[in-house]
Structure formats: C-alpha cells, structure tokens
Design a protein around this motif. Structure first.
Motif, mmCIF file in Angstrom:
data_model
loop_
_atom_site.group_PDB
_atom_site.id
_atom_site.type_symbol
_atom_site.label_atom_id
_atom_site.label_comp_id
_atom_site.label_asym_id
_atom_site.label_seq_id
_atom_site.Cartn_x
_atom_site.Cartn_y
_atom_site.Cartn_z
ATOM 1 N N ARG A 155 35.112 43.656 32.690
ATOM 2 C CA ARG A 155 35.103 42.273 32.198
ATOM 3 C C ARG A 155 36.502 41.848 31.774
ATOM 4 O O ARG A 155 36.934 40.723 32.052
ATOM 5 C CB ARG A 155 34.115 42.147 31.035
ATOM 6 N N VAL A 158 38.554 40.855 34.759
ATOM 7 C CA VAL A 158 38.281 39.494 35.216
ATOM 8 C C VAL A 158 39.010 38.494 34.325
ATOM 9 O O VAL A 158 39.640 37.539 34.817
ATOM 10 C CB VAL A 158 36.772 39.209 35.213
ATOM 11 N N TRP A 187 32.121 43.215 38.897
ATOM 12 C CA TRP A 187 32.370 41.782 38.975
ATOM 13 C C TRP A 187 32.986 41.451 40.334
ATOM 14 O O TRP A 187 33.861 42.167 40.810
ATOM 15 C CB TRP A 187 33.320 41.316 37.884
ATOM 16 N N ALA A 201 33.835 33.996 39.082
ATOM 17 C CA ALA A 201 33.447 35.401 39.000
ATOM 18 C C ALA A 201 31.964 35.527 38.706
ATOM 19 O O ALA A 201 31.399 34.738 37.932
ATOM 20 C CB ALA A 201 34.259 36.115 37.922
ATOM 21 N N GLU A 202 31.336 36.531 39.323
ATOM 22 C CA GLU A 202 29.920 36.815 39.133
ATOM 23 C C GLU A 202 29.747 38.286 38.768
ATOM 24 O O GLU A 202 30.343 39.167 39.388
ATOM 25 C CB GLU A 202 29.144 36.526 40.419
ATOM 26 N N ARG A 203 28.902 38.555 37.783
ATOM 27 C CA ARG A 203 28.647 39.923 37.340
ATOM 28 C C ARG A 203 27.626 40.607 38.251
ATOM 29 O O ARG A 203 26.661 39.991 38.713
ATOM 30 C CB ARG A 203 28.119 39.928 35.898
ATOM 31 N N ASP A 229 26.972 36.220 32.541
ATOM 32 C CA ASP A 229 27.041 36.841 33.867
ATOM 33 C C ASP A 229 27.993 36.118 34.808
ATOM 34 O O ASP A 229 28.128 36.505 35.979
ATOM 35 C CB ASP A 229 25.654 36.874 34.505
ATOM 36 N N TYR A 230 28.664 35.077 34.322
ATOM 37 C CA TYR A 230 29.565 34.308 35.173
ATOM 38 C C TYR A 230 30.813 33.919 34.398
ATOM 39 O O TYR A 230 30.782 33.751 33.171
ATOM 40 C CB TYR A 230 28.878 33.034 35.699
#
Length: 519
Positions: A155, A158, A187, A201-203, A229-230
């Motif tokens: 995380r 990101v 991610w 970004a997407e988890r 989550d985004y």
C-alpha cells in the motif's frame, strides 16, 4: 474466434512491440499461504541480474529521473531528492526500452518483502497526443525502483507512486502499469499518458488471481477516496467525464480500462488475444491449479504460449510474513524461461556470478563501441542469457520434437534445487539465530552460485546436443535472406508454437487448433 484473435495480436503489437506480463495469486489460493508473484520483462536489450545493497544517503543527495530527447516520446531529465535510506533489493536490469536511459528495471523484490512487476498498457490516442513535448517526471523504471528502495508495504508503494507523480510528474511511452505485492495483498497501479497526473489503483486480496498483459483495472468506484480497496489521482473520474470518455448519467459504471485505454477489434481488458492465451484464460488456468505451488507458477510463467524470444527473463517469488530478509527467495530464469531454468537466489546472497551479470550481447550501443577495459574479465566469461537464447532458437526450430525433452531437463534440474531448499534455509536460519549471520550469507551465496554454475553447464550441454542432432540429421539450414533483424510492428518473433505463421488463415494453423481444444 481465431481470425479476430490474430487481428487483435497484430493490432496489439503494432502499438507495442515489447511488453511484460505479471501474475498475482492471493494467499488463500497458494499451497503455503504466501502471496505469489511471477512474470517477465519483454525488452529486446540485454538483461542481467543485480543485487543492490541498502544504503544511507547524505541530506542533499539527489537521483536523476525521467527520459531524454532520444525517447520514443521525448523528454527532459530532472533531479529529485534521494531518500535518507534505501532498502536492499534484487532486480533484473536491462539497457534499453523505447530509448529510455539505462539501466532500467521492471522490478524485483526488496528486503521488506515487496515485489514489483512493471507491465505495459496502451492508453488511448487522445491521451498520448496530450503529452507535453518535452515531457518531465519519473518514468516506469524510476517508479519501480523507488518502490523497491523506499516502500515498507505494498500500500505504501502505491502511495509513493501517487506522491511522486503529483510532485514531479510522469514520463512515459504511451501508458504503463505496476503490480505491487507484499505478504498480505497486491495492488494494480495504472499510470496514464497526457501529462495530467492521472493514475488509478485497485487492491487484490486473498482470493484474487490477476494476470496483467496488459495491465488493467475495470470497474472503479467514483467515490474511491472512501474505499480502502482503491486509490487514484483526484482527477481520475472528473477528467474522463470532461473528455466525454464516461457518462455519469448513463447506465454503465465507471471503467478505467474503457475510459483510458486503447479500444479496438473485439478485445477487452481481459480478452482478445494479446498473446496466444488471453488474460482471462491465463487467470482461469492459474486458478484451476489452486492450491498453487512455486512449481505451478513457474509452469505458468514459462508456458510456451506466452514465453518466447520476447521474454527477457522469468521471475517467481513467494511473499511470506515475518521472514528474515536475508532468506527472502526469488526464482530467476536468465532469459525466456520456456527453455531456461529457474535458479534460486536469496536477498542475503553477497554477489552474482559474472556469467549472470551484464554482458555486451544485446546491450545498447554495443555495435558501435568497443569494450570498456573495466569489463574485460566479465565479458570474457560465458553469458547465461546468450547460452539459453541458443537453446531457445534450436528448440523452437522443431518444438514438437525438442520442447518436451528440453523442458523435462529443466524440470529435473529445478526439482533438484527444490529438494535442497529445506536444509539450506533451515541451516541459514540456525546460523543467523546463533549470531553467525556472515556464515549464513556465505552458505546462501555458495548454494546460489553452485546451482547457477550447474545451470550454465546444463545450458551448454543442451546447446551442444541440439546443435549436433540438428546438423547430423540434415535439418540445419542457412538463412535464405540477408535481413537478420526482425522488423517489428506485428512481425512474429521466434517461438515454440509449431508451424504458426501469422500470415496464414487461423484455421490452417495446427497449433492454434490444438490450443482451441485445450482452452
């Protein structure tokens, strides 16, 4: 289906002649409960293995980032502040892509257990046309390296990308993405052309499987700032609305790939045949192997429908929580793994064999310059990348005959390495716990070097055997033309697909008919 598939392949490679792919397997789907990451880089230039030590830097230290005027989309280099401390990491480096300054990286793994993969994306033409000339900001390799050097979690990696783009800008070649993972999650990060600071970004979680080729994010919440989550740039939704690329009053949800990436033919984010297996088919094949082992993911990465002459190397890593950083292990194949073995390396390894270091073969400017005397001894050694390229070219001359034999030998070699892992890692851990860390690092270095040396011996044996067989059976042929370099832009490279010819109708392609039955 297959005529459209071939059209999509050629359309894709008219946009991007080199690329990369990545696999993510959530920890609920793996045999040992780790998050698993695999993939390759698909650049023409030389690839070599390098271990970067942790470093402390003075307060005024800077690094140079960006692209030059020689890049496919011209830019200007800039200096940005270096972090006070950078982490140890392992990476496959390479010397050229789209004119970007060397050395470059697609990623690797760091002492914090962060794995990074870089994967191509083709943004829509309107975005590319908006890109300033010259462009300024960090490019894909800069971002991958900074995540490896500075991030303690996926995380955080990101967030670092977002911060860097917001503060310094982003330079690119038409769009890009990164897969960033740790022992808990992954991610997918998409960075867009246009000079507008756009990224999303997407988890990826425990039950997810994701294959990026290209990198993709589909449905994306408009209120992403309130969803853990985004992540994304503040303008990622509003800019698409302003450009008319998404209608908030329509019936379709906001979709990153549809809004910002190239559309054409019948392909979508997950389908259409960018390789000989779509992302959807690869994801389904990986999920069907659950619980996935490292051997399973190695098989997926070296699948001859996606691993060919374009694959510069292969990587597979399992990310475990609470592991000693010295014992973080990554499997690396020195070139396209369809005909090259994966060797185990640990972050505690003190050095890389010269045969796996940088050589002049396929290195930028090698054809117009002489060797720097500093590299005299290293260049005199065998080069792993070249040896296994020779194996590839002979194997793919008659893959129905040679590929099963070559891959059986690779599996046997790798199985021997797997059988040693438990006692090697247990011994190293015991040494560390008894205050003998240097001895543990020596053990890991000795083992990695020994297996790498045996891999070279295997490669030379395979090349000699294939060479003798091809020549003694009268199969060898001299070139019929004078052009040694593939023209690119959709032309097919050396691969192990028997009889595949992109200029012939799909129904006449015997391997594609077989693949149709398999898929």
């Amino acid at each position: 289906m297959f005529p459209q598939l071939l059209a999509a392949v050629l359309l894709c490679f008219s946009k991007t002649t080199s690329a990369s792919y990545a696999f993510y397997i959530g920890k609920s789907l793996t045999q040992d409960g780790s998050v698993m990451v695999g993939g390759t880089g698909e650049e023409v230039s030389s690839h070599w293995l390098e271990i970067f030590p942790a470093k402390d830097h003075p307060p005024n230290a800077t690094i140079t980032v960006g692209v030059t005027e020689d890049a496919s989309m011209p830019g200007q280099l800039m200096n940005i502040s270096q972090a006070p401390h950078t982490f140890r990491y392992l990476s496959m480096e390479y010397s050229d892509f789209e004119g970007f300054p060397a050395p470059l990286t697609n990623g690797g793994v760091s002492e914090k257990g962060i794995a990074v993969r870089d994967v191509w994306v083709s943004n829509r033409d309107e975005l590319v046309a908006m890109t300033p000339n010259p462009q300024m900001g960090l490019q894909y390799s800069d971002l991958a390296r900074i995540v490896l050097e500075r991030a303690s979690t996926a995380r955080e990696g990101v967030e670092l990308i977002g911060q860097m783009i917001a503060e310094y800008g982003y330079s690119d070649y038409g769009g890009n993405s990164h897969l960033i993972a740790d022992a808990d999650e992954g991610w997918v990060v998409l960075e867009m052309s246009g000079g507008k600071g756009l990224w999303a970004a997407e988890r990826l979680g425990d039950e997810d499987v994701r294959v990026l080729y290209p990198g993709y994010i589909e449905e994306f919440p408009v209120d992403f700032a309130n969803n853990s989550d985004y992540m994304g740039s503040p303008n990622i939704v509003s800019f698409a609305i302003e450009q008319g690329w998404w209608n908030p009053n329509g019936t379709e949800p906001f979709n990153i790939f549809k809004a910002y990436c190239v559309q054409g033919g019948n392909y979508t984010a997950r389908d259409g045949g960018f390789k000989y297996m779509s992302q959807a088919a690869l994801e389904e094949a990986a999920r069907a192997m659950a619980p996935v082992s490292e051997k399973d993911l190695i098989d997926r990465v070296r699948d001859y429908r996606i691993s060919d002459d374009e694959a510069g190397y292969g990587q597979v890593v399992s990310l475990h929580a609470d592991i000693n950083p010295d014992l973080i292990r990554i499997w690396v194949a020195p070139t396209g793994s369809v005909t090259a073995p994966f060797n185990p390396w640990w972050l505690g390894v003190k050095s890389v064999l010269p045969e796996y270091g940088q050589h002049r073969y396929l290195t930028k400017d090698a054809a117009s310059t002489f060797l720097d005397v500093d590299f005299q001894y290293q260049e005199a050694t065998h080069f792993a990348g070249r040896i296994f390229k020779q194996t590839l070219y002979y194997t793919c001359s008659d893959p129905e005959t040679f590929l099963p034999v070559v891959q059986s030998m690779l599996h046997g070699f790798e199985n021997a390495s797997f059988s040693d892992l438990e006692w090697i890692e247990r011994s190293a851990q015991t040494l560390v716990e008894n205050g003998q860390r240097e001895d543990a690092l020596d053990l890991l270095t000795f083992y990695s070097h020994s297996r790498a040396e045996k891999a070279l011996a295997l490669g030379r044996t395979m090349v000699d055997a294939l060479d003798a067989y091809v020549k003694l059976t009268g199969q060898f042929r001299m070139p019929s033309g004078s052009r040694i370099n593939d023209p690119g832009l959709g032309a097919e490279t050396v691969n192990c697909l028997v009889g595949f010819d992109p200029d012939q109708p799909a129904d006449e392609q015997s391997p594609l008919r077989r693949f149709r039955r398999q898929l």
